[in-house]
Motif scaffolding. Structure first.
Motif, PDB file in Angstrom:
ATOM      1  N   LYS A 159     -13.851  -2.038  -5.027  1.00 37.08           N
ATOM      2  CA  LYS A 159     -12.562  -2.509  -4.811  1.00 37.08           C
ATOM      3  C   LYS A 159     -12.180  -1.285  -3.706  1.00 37.08           C
ATOM      4  O   LYS A 159     -11.452  -1.661  -3.014  1.00 37.08           O
ATOM      5  CB  LYS A 159     -11.936  -2.416  -6.171  1.00 37.08           C
ATOM      6  N   VAL A 160     -12.648  -0.086  -4.004  1.00 35.06           N
ATOM      7  CA  VAL A 160     -12.121   0.822  -3.045  1.00 35.06           C
ATOM      8  C   VAL A 160     -12.571   0.534  -1.764  1.00 35.06           C
ATOM      9  O   VAL A 160     -12.133   0.594  -0.487  1.00 35.06           O
ATOM     10  CB  VAL A 160     -12.830   2.459  -3.390  1.00 35.06           C
ATOM     11  N   GLU A 161     -14.178   0.169  -1.506  1.00 32.90           N
ATOM     12  CA  GLU A 161     -14.561  -0.371  -0.377  1.00 32.90           C
ATOM     13  C   GLU A 161     -13.762  -1.557   0.155  1.00 32.90           C
ATOM     14  O   GLU A 161     -13.616  -1.706   1.444  1.00 32.90           O
ATOM     15  CB  GLU A 161     -16.060  -0.812  -0.320  1.00 32.90           C
ATOM     16  N   ALA A 162     -13.370  -2.610  -0.743  1.00 27.27           N
ATOM     17  CA  ALA A 162     -12.894  -3.678  -0.387  1.00 27.27           C
ATOM     18  C   ALA A 162     -11.538  -3.224   0.583  1.00 27.27           C
ATOM     19  O   ALA A 162     -10.974  -3.953   1.420  1.00 27.27           O
ATOM     20  CB  ALA A 162     -12.484  -4.720  -1.226  1.00 27.27           C
ATOM     21  N   GLU A 163     -10.913  -2.188  -0.071  1.00 26.73           N
ATOM     22  CA  GLU A 163      -9.546  -1.930   0.344  1.00 26.73           C
ATOM     23  C   GLU A 163      -9.763  -1.151   1.864  1.00 26.73           C
ATOM     24  O   GLU A 163      -8.941  -1.461   2.884  1.00 26.73           O
ATOM     25  CB  GLU A 163      -9.031  -0.881  -0.441  1.00 26.73           C
ATOM     26  N   ILE A 164     -10.900  -0.604   1.967  1.00 22.67           N
ATOM     27  CA  ILE A 164     -11.246   0.284   3.182  1.00 22.67           C
ATOM     28  C   ILE A 164     -11.436  -0.941   4.178  1.00 22.67           C
ATOM     29  O   ILE A 164     -10.956  -0.812   5.554  1.00 22.67           O
ATOM     30  CB  ILE A 164     -12.387   1.037   3.146  1.00 22.67           C
ATOM     31  N   ILE A 165     -12.432  -1.894   4.095  1.00 22.93           N
ATOM     32  CA  ILE A 165     -12.642  -2.806   5.074  1.00 22.93           C
ATOM     33  C   ILE A 165     -11.749  -3.972   5.321  1.00 22.93           C
ATOM     34  O   ILE A 165     -11.897  -4.737   6.216  1.00 22.93           O
ATOM     35  CB  ILE A 165     -13.986  -3.227   4.858  1.00 22.93           C
ATOM     36  N   GLY A 166     -10.821  -4.008   4.365  1.00 20.21           N
ATOM     37  CA  GLY A 166      -9.661  -5.250   4.517  1.00 20.21           C
ATOM     38  C   GLY A 166     -10.353  -6.289   3.915  1.00 20.21           C
ATOM     39  O   GLY A 166      -9.717  -7.542   4.456  1.00 20.21           O
TER      40      GLY A 166
ATOM     41  N   ASN B  33     -16.494   0.351   6.670  1.00 24.83           N
ATOM     42  CA  ASN B  33     -16.826   1.458   5.554  1.00 24.83           C
ATOM     43  C   ASN B  33     -16.958   2.663   6.352  1.00 24.83           C
ATOM     44  O   ASN B  33     -18.127   2.985   6.128  1.00 24.83           O
ATOM     45  CB  ASN B  33     -17.630   0.883   4.698  1.00 24.83           C
ATOM     46  N   ILE B  34     -16.086   3.415   6.850  1.00 26.69           N
ATOM     47  CA  ILE B  34     -16.530   4.690   7.612  1.00 26.69           C
ATOM     48  C   ILE B  34     -17.116   5.464   6.892  1.00 26.69           C
ATOM     49  O   ILE B  34     -17.952   6.395   7.345  1.00 26.69           O
ATOM     50  CB  ILE B  34     -15.292   5.110   8.341  1.00 26.69           C
ATOM     51  N   PRO B  35     -16.654   5.870   5.654  1.00 27.86           N
ATOM     52  CA  PRO B  35     -17.381   7.185   4.657  1.00 27.86           C
ATOM     53  C   PRO B  35     -18.729   6.468   4.419  1.00 27.86           C
ATOM     54  O   PRO B  35     -19.531   7.497   4.585  1.00 27.86           O
ATOM     55  CB  PRO B  35     -16.548   7.033   3.320  1.00 27.86           C
ATOM     56  N   ALA B  36     -19.152   5.333   4.183  1.00 31.44           N
ATOM     57  CA  ALA B  36     -20.439   4.833   3.809  1.00 31.44           C
ATOM     58  C   ALA B  36     -21.255   5.038   5.338  1.00 31.44           C
ATOM     59  O   ALA B  36     -22.290   5.640   5.404  1.00 31.44           O
ATOM     60  CB  ALA B  36     -20.621   3.483   3.469  1.00 31.44           C
ATOM     61  N   VAL B  37     -20.627   4.703   6.476  1.00 33.17           N
ATOM     62  CA  VAL B  37     -21.491   4.534   7.573  1.00 33.17           C
ATOM     63  C   VAL B  37     -21.698   6.249   8.261  1.00 33.17           C
ATOM     64  O   VAL B  37     -22.802   6.560   8.512  1.00 33.17           O
ATOM     65  CB  VAL B  37     -20.596   3.980   8.961  1.00 33.17           C
ATOM     66  N   ARG B  38     -20.789   6.975   8.142  1.00 28.56           N
ATOM     67  CA  ARG B  38     -20.922   8.365   8.077  1.00 28.56           C
ATOM     68  C   ARG B  38     -22.116   8.977   7.105  1.00 28.56           C
ATOM     69  O   ARG B  38     -22.876   9.802   7.715  1.00 28.56           O
ATOM     70  CB  ARG B  38     -19.580   9.138   8.051  1.00 28.56           C
ATOM     71  N   PHE B  39     -21.979   8.672   5.828  1.00 31.62           N
ATOM     72  CA  PHE B  39     -23.085   9.034   4.902  1.00 31.62           C
ATOM     73  C   PHE B  39     -24.382   8.596   5.367  1.00 31.62           C
ATOM     74  O   PHE B  39     -25.405   9.687   5.452  1.00 31.62           O
ATOM     75  CB  PHE B  39     -22.556   8.540   3.801  1.00 31.62           C
ATOM     76  N   TYR B  40     -24.640   7.449   5.958  1.00 30.16           N
ATOM     77  CA  TYR B  40     -26.023   6.953   6.346  1.00 30.16           C
ATOM     78  C   TYR B  40     -26.347   7.656   7.461  1.00 30.16           C
ATOM     79  O   TYR B  40     -27.460   8.315   7.563  1.00 30.16           O
ATOM     80  CB  TYR B  40     -26.012   5.561   6.305  1.00 30.16           C
ATOM     81  N   LYS B  41     -25.652   7.730   8.466  1.00 24.60           N
ATOM     82  CA  LYS B  41     -25.809   8.575   9.750  1.00 24.60           C
ATOM     83  C   LYS B  41     -26.358  10.104   9.383  1.00 24.60           C
ATOM     84  O   LYS B  41     -27.144  10.501  10.143  1.00 24.60           O
ATOM     85  CB  LYS B  41     -24.883   8.311  10.774  1.00 24.60           C
ATOM     86  N   LYS B  42     -25.356  10.599   8.607  1.00 20.37           N
ATOM     87  CA  LYS B  42     -25.558  11.984   8.263  1.00 20.37           C
ATOM     88  C   LYS B  42     -26.976  12.235   7.603  1.00 20.37           C
ATOM     89  O   LYS B  42     -27.798  13.241   7.894  1.00 20.37           O
ATOM     90  CB  LYS B  42     -24.493  12.699   7.152  1.00 20.37           C
ATOM     91  N   ASN B  43     -27.542  11.064   6.906  1.00 18.05           N
ATOM     92  CA  ASN B  43     -28.811  11.256   6.100  1.00 18.05           C
ATOM     93  C   ASN B  43     -29.990  10.616   7.086  1.00 18.05           C
ATOM     94  O   ASN B  43     -30.973  10.396   6.631  1.00 18.05           O
ATOM     95  CB  ASN B  43     -28.517  10.602   4.985  1.00 18.05           C
TER      96      ASN B  43
END
Length: 149
Positions: free
Chosen positions: A25-32, A116-126
């Motif tokens: 639900k948090v992701e849904a809110e982030i991505i609209g 989902n910028i937080p998830a995109v950042r997370f994967y790129k960081k890793n």
């Protein structure tokens, strides 16, 4: 502590849903967009998804989950979810590290909502690299990532 979850046990499947629903639900809110398939999951669908589940527990309470499918030496992450009450504690990182070190794999694949910028950042960081973007509809697109180990 991270341990394998027997998803065929109904109580365990309910515990996973209790993490999954608020997390997505948090992701849904982030991505609209609330058109995220995991928001339609049930105990039954989890028990029949053919994914292997691992959970991060604090004091016997499930706080985060990663589910994967392994094909030869490739792992496809289907879910990497943390209950919102446990965001920013490094749980997603611990779950990802667990998969990277405990599985005999060469490649990890994952997809997330492009917005989902937080998830995109997370994967790129890793160390994941963007493979492609797929537009699902006007509001939703998915970005696919891959990491060679």
């Amino acid at each position: 502590m991270i341990k394998k979850i027997d998803i065929n046990n109904s109580k365990n499947a309910e515990d996973v849903l209790n993490i999954q629903m608020p997390s997505y639900k948090v992701e849904a809110e982030i991505i609209g967009s609330y058109e995220i398939p995991p928001l339609r999951d049930t105990v039954y669908t989890l028990q029949h998804c053919r994914e292997t589940f691992f959970g991060y527990y604090e004091n016997d309470v499930l706080c985060g989950v990663i589910s994967i499918k392994i094909d030869d030496y490739d792992v496809d992450i289907h879910r990497l979810i943390v209950h919102p009450n446990h965001f920013r504690k490094g749980i997603a990182q611990l779950l990802l590290n667990f998969i990277e070190t405990k599985c005999q794999i060469e490649t990890i694949k994952v997809a997330t909502g492009s917005k989902n910028i937080p998830a995109v950042r997370f994967y790129k960081k890793n160390g994941f690299r963007n493979i492609k973007e797929v537009i699902v509809n006007e509001q939703l697109s998915l970005t696919f990532f891959e990491k060679k180990l």
